[in-house]
Design a protein around this motif. Structure first.
Motif, PDB file in Angstrom:
ATOM      1  N   TYR A 131       5.612  -4.022  -3.570  1.00 41.20           N
ATOM      2  CA  TYR A 131       6.584  -3.277  -4.364  1.00 41.20           C
ATOM      3  C   TYR A 131       6.046  -1.931  -4.825  1.00 41.20           C
ATOM      4  O   TYR A 131       6.812  -0.987  -5.025  1.00 41.20           O
ATOM      5  CB  TYR A 131       7.039  -4.115  -5.553  1.00 41.20           C
ATOM      6  N   THR A 132       4.723  -1.803  -4.957  1.00 42.69           N
ATOM      7  CA  THR A 132       4.128  -0.499  -5.269  1.00 42.69           C
ATOM      8  C   THR A 132       4.342   0.461  -4.107  1.00 42.69           C
ATOM      9  O   THR A 132       4.721   1.621  -4.288  1.00 42.69           O
ATOM     10  CB  THR A 132       2.625  -0.641  -5.575  1.00 42.69           C
ATOM     11  N   GLY A 133       4.079  -0.038  -2.878  1.00 46.36           N
ATOM     12  CA  GLY A 133       4.310   0.784  -1.694  1.00 46.36           C
ATOM     13  C   GLY A 133       5.778   1.112  -1.509  1.00 46.36           C
ATOM     14  O   GLY A 133       6.133   2.236  -1.137  1.00 46.36           O
ATOM     15  N   LYS A 134       6.649   0.141  -1.776  1.00 43.64           N
ATOM     16  CA  LYS A 134       8.085   0.358  -1.660  1.00 43.64           C
ATOM     17  C   LYS A 134       8.565   1.419  -2.658  1.00 43.64           C
ATOM     18  O   LYS A 134       9.400   2.264  -2.325  1.00 43.64           O
ATOM     19  CB  LYS A 134       8.810  -0.964  -1.919  1.00 43.64           C
ATOM     20  N   ARG A 135       8.001   1.393  -3.851  1.00 49.40           N
ATOM     21  CA  ARG A 135       8.372   2.383  -4.872  1.00 49.40           C
ATOM     22  C   ARG A 135       7.972   3.786  -4.435  1.00 49.40           C
ATOM     23  O   ARG A 135       8.717   4.752  -4.612  1.00 49.40           O
ATOM     24  CB  ARG A 135       7.692   2.023  -6.192  1.00 49.40           C
ATOM     25  N   ASP A 136       6.757   3.903  -3.844  1.00 49.48           N
ATOM     26  CA  ASP A 136       6.310   5.206  -3.345  1.00 49.48           C
ATOM     27  C   ASP A 136       7.232   5.717  -2.243  1.00 49.48           C
ATOM     28  O   ASP A 136       7.510   6.924  -2.156  1.00 49.48           O
ATOM     29  CB  ASP A 136       4.873   5.106  -2.809  1.00 49.48           C
ATOM     30  N   ALA A 157       3.401   6.118   7.636  1.00 44.67           N
ATOM     31  CA  ALA A 157       3.559   4.663   7.661  1.00 44.67           C
ATOM     32  C   ALA A 157       5.022   4.278   7.516  1.00 44.67           C
ATOM     33  O   ALA A 157       5.847   5.065   7.053  1.00 44.67           O
ATOM     34  CB  ALA A 157       2.740   4.026   6.539  1.00 44.67           C
ATOM     35  N   VAL A 158       5.318   3.043   7.929  1.00 43.19           N
ATOM     36  CA  VAL A 158       6.653   2.467   7.744  1.00 43.19           C
ATOM     37  C   VAL A 158       6.616   1.573   6.521  1.00 43.19           C
ATOM     38  O   VAL A 158       5.810   0.640   6.449  1.00 43.19           O
ATOM     39  CB  VAL A 158       7.086   1.635   8.973  1.00 43.19           C
ATOM     40  N   PHE A 159       7.485   1.837   5.552  1.00 46.10           N
ATOM     41  CA  PHE A 159       7.582   1.041   4.336  1.00 46.10           C
ATOM     42  C   PHE A 159       8.871   0.226   4.364  1.00 46.10           C
ATOM     43  O   PHE A 159       9.924   0.723   4.739  1.00 46.10           O
ATOM     44  CB  PHE A 159       7.582   1.940   3.094  1.00 46.10           C
ATOM     45  N   GLY A 160       8.769  -1.031   3.945  1.00 43.41           N
ATOM     46  CA  GLY A 160       9.949  -1.870   3.853  1.00 43.41           C
ATOM     47  C   GLY A 160      10.194  -2.689   5.110  1.00 43.41           C
ATOM     48  O   GLY A 160       9.633  -2.419   6.180  1.00 43.41           O
ATOM     49  N   ILE A 161      11.063  -3.711   4.968  1.00 43.88           N
ATOM     50  CA  ILE A 161      11.379  -4.612   6.073  1.00 43.88           C
ATOM     51  C   ILE A 161      12.863  -4.566   6.407  1.00 43.88           C
ATOM     52  O   ILE A 161      13.257  -4.370   7.557  1.00 43.88           O
ATOM     53  CB  ILE A 161      10.977  -6.059   5.711  1.00 43.88           C
ATOM     54  N   ILE A 162      13.720  -4.732   5.392  1.00 40.47           N
ATOM     55  CA  ILE A 162      15.164  -4.778   5.629  1.00 40.47           C
ATOM     56  C   ILE A 162      15.707  -3.382   5.967  1.00 40.47           C
ATOM     57  O   ILE A 162      16.428  -3.206   6.945  1.00 40.47           O
ATOM     58  CB  ILE A 162      15.889  -5.359   4.403  1.00 40.47           C
ATOM     59  N   GLU A 254      -4.703   2.493   3.999  1.00 40.90           N
ATOM     60  CA  GLU A 254      -5.332   1.507   3.119  1.00 40.90           C
ATOM     61  C   GLU A 254      -4.353   0.455   2.606  1.00 40.90           C
ATOM     62  O   GLU A 254      -4.758  -0.517   1.989  1.00 40.90           O
ATOM     63  CB  GLU A 254      -5.989   2.227   1.931  1.00 40.90           C
ATOM     64  N   ASP A 255      -3.056   0.651   2.843  1.00 38.51           N
ATOM     65  CA  ASP A 255      -2.055  -0.315   2.398  1.00 38.51           C
ATOM     66  C   ASP A 255      -1.890  -1.382   3.467  1.00 38.51           C
ATOM     67  O   ASP A 255      -1.471  -1.096   4.593  1.00 38.51           O
ATOM     68  CB  ASP A 255      -0.716   0.392   2.144  1.00 38.51           C
ATOM     69  N   LEU A 256      -2.200  -2.625   3.135  1.00 38.36           N
ATOM     70  CA  LEU A 256      -2.223  -3.700   4.124  1.00 38.36           C
ATOM     71  C   LEU A 256      -0.840  -4.141   4.573  1.00 38.36           C
ATOM     72  O   LEU A 256      -0.692  -4.716   5.647  1.00 38.36           O
ATOM     73  CB  LEU A 256      -2.980  -4.909   3.549  1.00 38.36           C
TER      74      LEU A 256
END
Length: 302
Positions: A131-136, A157-162, A254-256
């Motif tokens: 959720y930290t990455g999603k917020r960014d 990077a790609v953030f999120g799934i849906i 660095e975001d897994l």
């Protein structure tokens, strides 16, 4: 909870064995990475399914079957039986389940508390990271098409799934983003963020097993190489060279829980891109048959 952990421990041992086999198969360099990464489904399934279908072609009929006891689970018909492989060998009865001694039952109860605590902690940390990455990503500035820029990220990077979003660092605006975009769009097409979450979800269950952590690292590396391969399979030599140079210019992410162009093992990925050659159709067909047999042999019990 003691009984539950008993089954989890057995599944963890089984997944460790299967992961070791996959680890060595993936070292065969001529196997396409898009096929090699699929082999990790085998230890994934072994880590979450306590039972498997019995088969005379199962690899468990060989040396690996000597270390465990096959316990019938349920029978569909005369030819189809599902079983549970017991490696821990500390149970006296299974229907109903009963530990061999009262002391062992108490030990497993204490271990189950430790296991559950670690699992809840790890899942909480993974959710916070996601959720930290999603917020960014949501704070990113839309530029054009599917291009988003943010001062909070250090690599594409790609953030999120849906509803995934490709986010670039703000200092990428002056770069040639063609190859990076192709890579990130391929991640979205292949649902790689979902696979990452599944991988880490399984690790949360088996956090006590260091081998599965090692396998997860190998899986994430294969995930990136498979994405690279899917992109460069349509490239000529010059575009492959430019793709490799684009990789060298990117910082490792660095975001897994996000699929990034600058993922893990950059040096290995560059070598792979430069040396990549397409496999002939007949070879690909033969390898597909072998892969189907491997899935059957490794996902069935003795």
């Amino acid at each position: 909870m003691a009984i539950l952990f008993y089954y989890v421990l057995n599944m963890s041992i089984m997944a460790s064995v299967m992961g070791f086999i996959v680890l060595w198969i993936r070292k065969i360099k001529w196997i396409p990475r898009r096929m090699a990464v699929l082999l990790w489904i085998i230890p994934f399934l072994r880590a979450i399914l306590p039972f498997g279908m019995n088969s005379s072609f199962s690899l468990m009929n060989t040396v690996f079957g000597w270390f465990g006891k096959t316990i019938p689970w349920f029978t569909l018909n005369q030819r189809t039986t599902f079983s549970f492989v017991n490696y821990v060998m500390l149970a006296q009865e299974y229907e109903p389940f009963q530990f061999s001694t009262l002391m062992i039952k108490h030990v497993f109860f204490v271990l189950s508390i430790v296991w559950m605590t670690g699992m809840v902690f790890l899942i909480t940390m993974l959710m916070l990271s996601y959720y930290t990455g999603k917020r960014d990503a949501l704070d990113a500035e839309h530029w054009k098409d599917d291009l988003w820029f943010s001062s909070k990220v250090q690599g594409a990077a790609v953030f999120g799934i849906i509803k995934p979003r490709i986010v670039f660092p703000i200092f990428y605006k002056d770069r040639d983003l063609r190859h990076i975009l192709q890579h990130e769009r391929m991640h979205i097409k292949r649902k790689d963020n979902l696979w990452r979450v599944i991988g880490f979800g399984i690790i949360a269950i088996h956090w006590f097993n260091p081998l599965l952590w090692f396998y997860l690292k190998a899986f994430l590396s294969d995930l990136e190489m498979a994405c690279d391969e899917a992109v460069i399979s349509k490239y000529d030599d010059e575009n492959k060279r430019q793709y490799a140079l684009a990789l060298l210019e990117c910082k490792e992410n660095e975001d897994l829980l996000v699929s990034a162009f600058g993922g893990a093992n950059l040096s290995s990925r560059v070598k792979f891109v430069i040396s990549y050659r397409k496999m002939m159709s007949i070879s690909l067909f033969g390898l597909s048959v072998v892969m189907i047999f491997l899935f059957y042999a490794l996902l069935t019990n003795a």
